[in-house]
Write a protein that holds these residues in place. Structure first.
Motif, mmCIF file in Angstrom:
data_model
loop_
_atom_site.group_PDB
_atom_site.id
_atom_site.type_symbol
_atom_site.label_atom_id
_atom_site.label_comp_id
_atom_site.label_asym_id
_atom_site.label_seq_id
_atom_site.Cartn_x
_atom_site.Cartn_y
_atom_site.Cartn_z
ATOM 1 N N ASN A 222 -7.133 3.028 -11.574
ATOM 2 C CA ASN A 222 -7.729 1.699 -11.745
ATOM 3 C C ASN A 222 -7.456 0.806 -10.544
ATOM 4 O OD1 ASN A 222 -8.877 2.321 -14.217
ATOM 5 N ND2 ASN A 222 -7.112 1.613 -15.375
ATOM 6 N N SER A 223 -6.246 0.869 -10.001
ATOM 7 C CA SER A 223 -5.913 0.083 -8.806
ATOM 8 C C SER A 223 -6.771 0.511 -7.620
ATOM 9 C CB SER A 223 -4.434 0.230 -8.445
ATOM 10 O OG SER A 223 -3.634 -0.356 -9.428
ATOM 11 N N GLU B 210 -10.366 -0.703 -8.203
ATOM 12 C CA GLU B 210 -10.451 -2.153 -7.970
ATOM 13 C C GLU B 210 -10.470 -2.463 -6.485
ATOM 14 O OE1 GLU B 210 -7.366 -4.229 -10.140
ATOM 15 O OE2 GLU B 210 -7.981 -3.276 -12.022
ATOM 16 N N GLU B 211 -9.636 -1.782 -5.732
ATOM 17 C CA GLU B 211 -9.592 -1.989 -4.281
ATOM 18 C C GLU B 211 -10.924 -1.607 -3.646
ATOM 19 O OE1 GLU B 211 -8.046 -3.345 -0.778
ATOM 20 O OE2 GLU B 211 -7.060 -3.495 -2.733
ATOM 21 N N LYS C 163 -13.581 -4.372 -4.197
ATOM 22 C CA LYS C 163 -13.314 -5.740 -3.742
ATOM 23 C C LYS C 163 -14.342 -6.146 -2.699
ATOM 24 C CE LYS C 163 -8.355 -6.367 -4.339
ATOM 25 N NZ LYS C 163 -7.074 -6.499 -3.632
ATOM 26 N N GLN D 257 -19.737 -7.199 -3.346
ATOM 27 C CA GLN D 257 -19.564 -6.449 -4.591
ATOM 28 C C GLN D 257 -20.918 -5.989 -5.125
ATOM 29 O OE1 GLN D 257 -17.163 -9.265 -6.836
ATOM 30 N NE2 GLN D 257 -15.386 -7.939 -6.557
ATOM 31 N N GLN E 281 -21.914 -2.111 -5.918
ATOM 32 C CA GLN E 281 -22.408 -1.650 -7.215
ATOM 33 C C GLN E 281 -23.710 -0.863 -7.051
ATOM 34 O OE1 GLN E 281 -21.147 -1.491 -10.217
ATOM 35 N NE2 GLN E 281 -19.273 -2.611 -9.742
#
Length: 121
Positions: free
Chosen positions: A35-36, A39-40, A43, A49, A53
């Motif tokens: 997850n980390s 997320e990175e 960013k 973002q 996506q």
């Protein structure tokens, strides 16, 4: 619950989140690191973002990953993508993924965009 393309986008997202919850209970360290990392990766940076996506949606379509297709369509819409931007990303992906990408585009992508836009109203 197995993946069923007849499920609503909301049901698919719920199923995915439930699965992540169970996996996190069983493998908390791995889930936390993944997850980390994710997320990175998403960013804001030189790429927005929104752009990230759209890239993720294209990769999801190319790899035929239905859960990720739905997840990243929601991400695209949450980041303000228009339907046209989503369909242009589908078109670029279809240039590489051919018929398999188009089969997802004319079914799952269109249904998911419509359904998730209705939920936002």
């Amino acid at each position: 619950m197995e993946f069923d393309p007849q499920n609503s986008s909301e049901e698919i997202l719920h199923h995915y989140k439930a699965g992540i919850g169970v996996f996190t209970e069983k493998m908390p360290g791995l889930a936390e690191h993944f997850n980390s990392f994710a997320e990175e990766c998403f960013k804001e940076g030189e790429l927005t973002q929104k752009e990230k996506q759209l890239i993720a949606l294209g990769i999801s379509l190319y790899s035929q990953d239905e859960y990720c297709i739905v997840y990243h369509i929601k991400g695209c819409l949450d980041q303000g993508c228009s339907e046209q931007e989503i369909y242009e990303a589908v078109g670029v992906t279809a240039a590489f993924g051919g018929g398999a990408t188009m089969s997802q585009a004319v079914t799952l992508v269109q249904e998911c965009v419509q359904e998730l836009n209705q939920l936002k109203q």
